[in-house]
Design a protein around this motif. Structure first.
Motif: not given
Length: 422
Positions: A34, A38, A43, A256, A260
């Motif tokens: 994850y 990100g 996103f 994430v 991100a």
């Protein structure tokens, strides 16, 4: 106030294998996947977590009902509808995937602790393996399950980490409802990795076996012949599982979003390990985000490693008709605990080889995605087989979701293979 405490306590007691399974899904290798999603894509892959949720919940409910209704684990039920030539490779692939997953998780835990206190990451990883193995061997299931359930709360660290940094929630919402889909190899590989770490094969076997344990211990199976009793069991399992899966995917979403908004936004687009993600957060998100991320890695590893080893042991012992249960003492289930030890020690031994633990984390998720496809199809054959359908009572809609989830995983894997070849 006392009444409220009693209600919360009753709800907490009602939650069981579904919550633990959902939390174990966010293990260190999942956190690494994850985090990389990100960091690399921002996103733009959030939609995958919402797409997989209903299929993830459906397949876990199906595996849970198989365990509850038959009082046997998944592999023994698959063996009733498939020949040994098909069952043995499925169980072998699960054992290999779980061992690699254990190695990846222990490596991430050791590295996370090294970042916090210094020292040898390898020594810490081996120590974590010993702790997990000791707990599984010497603590009975009914007590151990309570400790595992308590450990699920460590995942809330990732919610706190997200709120410790600035998040553009408008962009998050837009990326979730307006997905960007590409047939680029890197994106397809990441999608399969997310699917594989979200809908992981070891979770199917673990929840089925834990529901079978619950069924045997509670004695409710003695009264499960009536339609109302079966409906009540299905509803309880469904609520528990949905809560666990929503909890799991929500935490994954926050991981994430956090990476991100920090790493991707500052040009850091390549993260290979969960510990590396935590370290990269320190100068951007501050010491609090780093500490929360690192603590979460260690806590989820302590939850996931026993689940990985235990699910492998249940699968193998059931296929070979060996006695096995986490509720039994070691001297009454020697073969079962030998497999638990072999999977844990095997994972620890991989850390001392030349296999790159960084690559192992990500590729574990990809391997899980590939292995999940035949296992999911085998599960669906169990619940749609005319002879077996009478033993496992499921509504039609859950079976439809199960087949759709199997098809979704198969398409993702085929697209990944196609993009790699071409």
């Amino acid at each position: 106030m006392t009444g409220q405490k009693t209600s919360v306590h009753r709800i907490w007691r009602a939650l069981g294998p579904g919550l633990i399974t959902g939390a174990a899904d966010d293990d260190p290798s999942g956190i690494a996947t994850y985090s990389q999603a990100g960091a690399q894509f921002g996103f733009s892959l959030l939609w995958t977590l919402f797409l997989t949720l209903p299929f993830m919940a459906a397949i876990q409910i199906i595996s849970a009902c198989i365990g509850w209704d038959t009082r046997k684990g998944l592999s023994s039920n698959i063996a009733r509808v498939l020949p040994p030539a098909a069952v043995y490779p499925l169980v072998a692939s699960l054992l290999v995937a779980n061992t690699i997953n254990i190695a990846a998780d222990l490596a991430a835990m050791g590295e996370a602790l090294r970042l916090v206190v210094g020292g040898s990451a390898l020594a810490f990883a081996v120590l974590f393996g010993i702790v997990c193995l000791t707990a599984e061997v010497f603590i009975p299931y009914h007590r151990y399950a309570g400790y595992l359930k308590f450990l699920t709360m460590v995942l809330l660290f990732y919610v706190a980490a997200a709120f410790s940094v600035h998040i553009p929630w408008g962009e998050v919402l837009y990326a979730t409802v307006a997905p960007k889909i590409s047939f680029d190899r890197d994106m397809l590989l990441m999608v399969v990795a997310i699917f594989g770490t979200t809908i992981s094969p070891y979770l199917f076997f673990w929840q089925a076996s834990q529901e079978a344990e619950e069924s045997r211990l509670s004695h409710r199976h003695q009264h499960a012949r009536t339609k109302s009793s079966k409906t009540g069991a299905f509803q309880k399992i469904s609520v528990d599982t949905w809560i666990g899966m929503v909890f799991s995917n929500t935490i994954a979403c926050f991981i994430v979003v956090t990476t991100a908004a920090t790493l991707h936004a500052h040009g850091i687009t390549h993260i290979d390990t969960a510990a590396q993600a935590a370290e990269a957060l320190r100068p951007i998100g501050g010491p609090l985000a780093f500490a929360l991320f690192a603590a979460g890695i260690i806590g989820t590893g302590l939850l996931a490693v026993p689940v990985l080893a235990g699910s492998a042991a249940y699968a193998v012992t059931e296929v070979f008709h060996m006695r096995g249960s986490l509720e039994l003492p070691a001297n009454r289930a020697i073969g079962f605990y030998a497999i638990v030890a072999a999977a844990t020690i095997g994972g620890s031994a991989l850390l001392a080889t030349n296999i790159d633990p960084i690559a192992m984390l990500f590729w574990t998720a990809v391997i899980n995605g590939i292995v999940a496809v035949p296992i999911m199809i085998a599960m669906m054959l169990v619940v749609t087989n005319k002879r077996e359908a009478a033993r496992v009572s499921l509504p039609r809609w859950i079976k439809v979701l199960g087949w759709l989830g199997s098809g979704l995983m198969a398409v993702a894997v085929l697209l990944m293979i196609w993009s790699t070849v071409t």
